[in-house]
Structures are given as C-alpha cells and as structure tokens.
Design an enzyme around this catalytic site. Structure first.
Site, PDB file in Angstrom:
ATOM      1  N   GLY A 154     -18.260 -25.908  17.984  1.00 41.29           N
ATOM      2  CA  GLY A 154     -17.143 -25.861  17.221  1.00 41.29           C
ATOM      3  C   GLY A 154     -17.674 -25.548  15.756  1.00 41.29           C
ATOM      4  O   GLY A 154     -18.533 -26.013  15.297  1.00 41.29           O
ATOM      5  N   CYS A 155     -16.278 -25.244  15.025  1.00 41.17           N
ATOM      6  CA  CYS A 155     -16.717 -25.192  13.389  1.00 41.17           C
ATOM      7  C   CYS A 155     -17.016 -26.373  12.747  1.00 41.17           C
ATOM      8  O   CYS A 155     -17.931 -26.474  11.963  1.00 41.17           O
ATOM      9  CB  CYS A 155     -15.519 -24.349  12.861  1.00 41.17           C
ATOM     10  SG  CYS A 155     -14.050 -24.722  13.195  1.00 41.17           S
ATOM     11  N   TYR A 156     -16.020 -27.348  13.036  1.00 42.74           N
ATOM     12  CA  TYR A 156     -16.272 -28.766  12.379  1.00 42.74           C
ATOM     13  C   TYR A 156     -17.567 -29.255  12.688  1.00 42.74           C
ATOM     14  O   TYR A 156     -18.351 -29.864  11.926  1.00 42.74           O
ATOM     15  CB  TYR A 156     -15.262 -29.668  12.818  1.00 42.74           C
ATOM     16  CG  TYR A 156     -13.667 -29.414  12.131  1.00 42.74           C
ATOM     17  CD1 TYR A 156     -13.781 -29.419  10.555  1.00 42.74           C
ATOM     18  CD2 TYR A 156     -12.484 -29.015  12.537  1.00 42.74           C
ATOM     19  CE1 TYR A 156     -12.562 -29.289   9.576  1.00 42.74           C
ATOM     20  CE2 TYR A 156     -11.452 -28.548  11.724  1.00 42.74           C
ATOM     21  CZ  TYR A 156     -11.333 -28.791  10.573  1.00 42.74           C
ATOM     22  OH  TYR A 156     -10.180 -28.660   9.694  1.00 42.74           O
ATOM     23  N   THR A 158     -20.403 -27.853  13.914  1.00 41.32           N
ATOM     24  CA  THR A 158     -21.411 -27.413  12.969  1.00 41.32           C
ATOM     25  C   THR A 158     -21.667 -27.842  11.495  1.00 41.32           C
ATOM     26  O   THR A 158     -22.978 -28.140  11.339  1.00 41.32           O
ATOM     27  CB  THR A 158     -21.132 -25.716  13.003  1.00 41.32           C
ATOM     28  OG1 THR A 158     -21.149 -25.365  14.382  1.00 41.32           O
ATOM     29  CG2 THR A 158     -22.243 -25.008  12.272  1.00 41.32           C
ATOM     30  N   ALA A 159     -20.533 -27.728  10.748  1.00 39.63           N
ATOM     31  CA  ALA A 159     -20.829 -28.359   9.533  1.00 39.63           C
ATOM     32  C   ALA A 159     -21.239 -29.835   9.204  1.00 39.63           C
ATOM     33  O   ALA A 159     -22.205 -30.393   8.669  1.00 39.63           O
ATOM     34  CB  ALA A 159     -19.581 -28.226   8.540  1.00 39.63           C
TER      35      ALA A 159
END
Length: 352
Positions: A154-156, A158-159
């Site tokens: 997911g995007c969150y 990853t960061a």
C-alpha cells in the site's frame, strides 16, 4: 533480452487511477507491450473514452475479464482491482503460467487470518498466499526476483516502512514507541465519487480518518515485525490533505542509544539504502516535500534527532500513485524479469 524484444502484459482493472498510471508507465517502458486492458464495468469502451488525454497513444478497448483469453495473450498480468477480487483470479492466472503483480491488499499478508480480520473476507488460498512476496524492492529484492506472485504494498506502508526499516533492522529504536503520522492527497481515495474527496469538502481542510483502525496498520506491523525479529505494534494515523497526489509520513520513535546524533543516522541510512536507486537520503537539516516526489518513483527521507526527548524523527515523501502504487509494481516487474531496476521509471519531478 534484446532491445527490440518485448513481453506482452495485461492490466485487469485499468480504469482506476492506479490503472492509468500503469498504462502511462508501461507505454513508455522499452521492454513491454500492453496487449490487454480489462475491466468488466467498462468492457467494450475504448480506453480513450475513459481517459481522453490518451487518445493519441492508446487505441485499445477495455475488454471483459476472460482468464483463458488473458493467459493466452499475456506473459505478465497486473491486477488493479478492489480488495477481495484478486485472490479469485490470481490462482487461475498462475496455473496458466502468468506472472502476477497484485496492487490490492490480497497478497500482502503471510497470515491470511490477519487479512480476513481486517478486510472481512474469508480466504481458502493459503497455499497460494505463502508463495507471494511482499513487493517492496528495497527490503525484499532477491525474493521478488525469484517470485511469480507479488503483493504490491500500500501507499502508506511504502512511505512508512522505508522510513522505519533501518531503525528496526539494526535495533536502533524501541519498536513499541513508533508513531506514524501520515498525510495523503485525495487521489489515494480512488476515482469513484466520495463525499470527503469532493473539492467543496476537501479544499481548505485537513482531517484524520481511519483512526486506530486503518487497514494499512496490520500490513505495516507485519513487515516491521519481520525486520525487528519479533512482534511489533505501531500507532498509525492517516490524514487527508487538500492536494491531488503525494504522501508525507512523519515517523517518531525513541532511540535505544540517546547518544546517536543526526549525522550518525544519516550515515546509517545511506549505508542501508546504498543499493536502492529510488531512495534519496537528504543532507543535514533538509526535510522532504511531496512536490519533489510528484510524478516520480522516488522516496525522499529526511532525518532529525530531538536530544530533549531522545527521539528520532524521520520524514518520508513519495508520490502515492507512483512509488506508492504503479511505479513500485513496475519496479518489481523489472526485478522479476532480470532487467535494470530503474527501467522505464521516472526520477525527475515536475517543478514547480
């Protein structure tokens, strides 16, 4: 692979924001040819009717989902579908010899009980799930190279995970003190109409959502636990901010050694990510901005230490649709095929 040889790829679920980012990246990728764009809800429509700005470079229609047809035409298939659908399609595609990259949450978890608890869907494909590899190349590069099934993060996560990984892997923090405060643009909510993503609702406003119950929490915790070598629980709070794309995750944790200073940690991070072309460690006193990552597959990391509280603060900026979704999937494809990891992936943002 020669310069003129291309592999045929398909995208199931090409009509969403993740799908159109994949189309854009793969059109310009020298080693692939898009031979199939699929999605039952848009079947029969020219793809350029959905995204008119691509009328001059995408002439294909969106086709109905037919596994036999897809497998006969595609060597690699990207699944850009809602959670709970990929797990019905991936086993059939794998059985027919396709490599599969799933952009949903279906194959991000080793323990399907965790998935079922958070995503409210019973699963019977544990044998397939254990074959999947979590698609974060900076942490699992070799496993990705050897896999036929990738669960793209997911995007969150990853960061957040790129910010936390060196600290957890080297035991530099007290894991249970980790707090993730993350903010995302509205494109993270997808293309379907949602009240909180309307301009009149989102513009000029900032708010938290999914507090203490966001579905990316167990995903982050599973990888953190793997890195730390024991079970890790984190506090994760996402926020919606009034911009289109980008994520800024600010991570806080207590250092085990209060004598560590910012320069020490920058050296540690540079060493940890020395073979990771898309992670950029910022110099002393420079903190990332989402604009820098916009349109790129980069993750910018800024590091600070607060000697008053003995906490490390790591700031992580990515484009949620590129490094947080489609670009990372293409990065995984490059590794699976034995190509240069950076092939076809942008590293320069539009600025200003």
């Amino acid at each position: 692979m020669g310069d003129t040889e291309q592999i045929p790829v398909g995208i199931i679920g090409a009509s969403g924001y993740g799908g159109v980012q994949l189309v854009r990246l793969l059109i310009e990728h020298p080693n692939v040819e898009i031979v199939y764009l699929g999605g039952d809800s848009s079947a029969g429509k020219p793809y350029s009717d959905i995204y008119p700005h691509l009328f001059h470079c995408v002439n294909q229609p969106v086709e109905a989902i037919d596994i036999d047809e897809i497998a006969s035409r595609c060597q690699v298939v990207f699944l850009g579908l809602p959670n709970g659908i990929a797990c019905d399609l991936a086993p059939k595609l794998l059985e027919k010899g396709c490599k599969v990259l799933d952009l949903s949450a279906d194959y991000r978890f080793r323990n399907l009980e965790t998935y079922s608890t958070w995503y409210k869907k019973d699963r019977t494909d544990q044998a397939i799930a254990v074959r999947s590899v979590y698609g974060l190349p900076e942490l699992y590069q070799q496993q990705i190279k050897e896999s036929q099934l990738i669960g793209c993060p997911g995007c969150y996560p990853t960061a957040s995970l790129l910010a936390l990984a060196p600290l957890l892997k080297q035991g530099l923090i007290v894991p249970e003190t980790a707090i993730i405060d993350a903010k995302s643009g509205t494109s993270g909510a997808g293309r379907q109409a949602k009240i909180n993503a309307l301009l009149a609702e989102a513009d000029g406003s900032l708010g938290a959502y999914g507090v203490a119950k966001h579905r990316h929490t167990p995903e982050i915790e599973e990888v953190c636990s793997d890195l730390a070598g024991h079970e890790v629980t984190v506090q994760f709070t996402p926020h919606l901010i009034p911009m289109i794309r980008g994520i800024l995750a600010t991570v806080y944790a207590t250092l085990r050694d209060p004598g560590l200073v910012r320069e020490d940690l920058i050296t540690i991070y540079n060493a940890f990510y020395r073979s990771s072309p898309f992670v950029k460690i910022l110099p002393n006193g420079i903190y990332p901005q989402t604009k820098w990552a916009c349109g790129t597959n980069l993750c910018y990391l800024g590091i600070e230490v607060d000697p008053r509280t003995d906490r490390v603060i790591v700031m992580s900026a990515i484009d949620n649709l590129i490094k947080g979704q489609a670009g990372q999937a293409v990065q995984c494809l490059n590794l699976m095929m034995g190509w240069e990891e950076t092939l076809g992936l942008p590293q320069l943002c539009f600025y200003p």
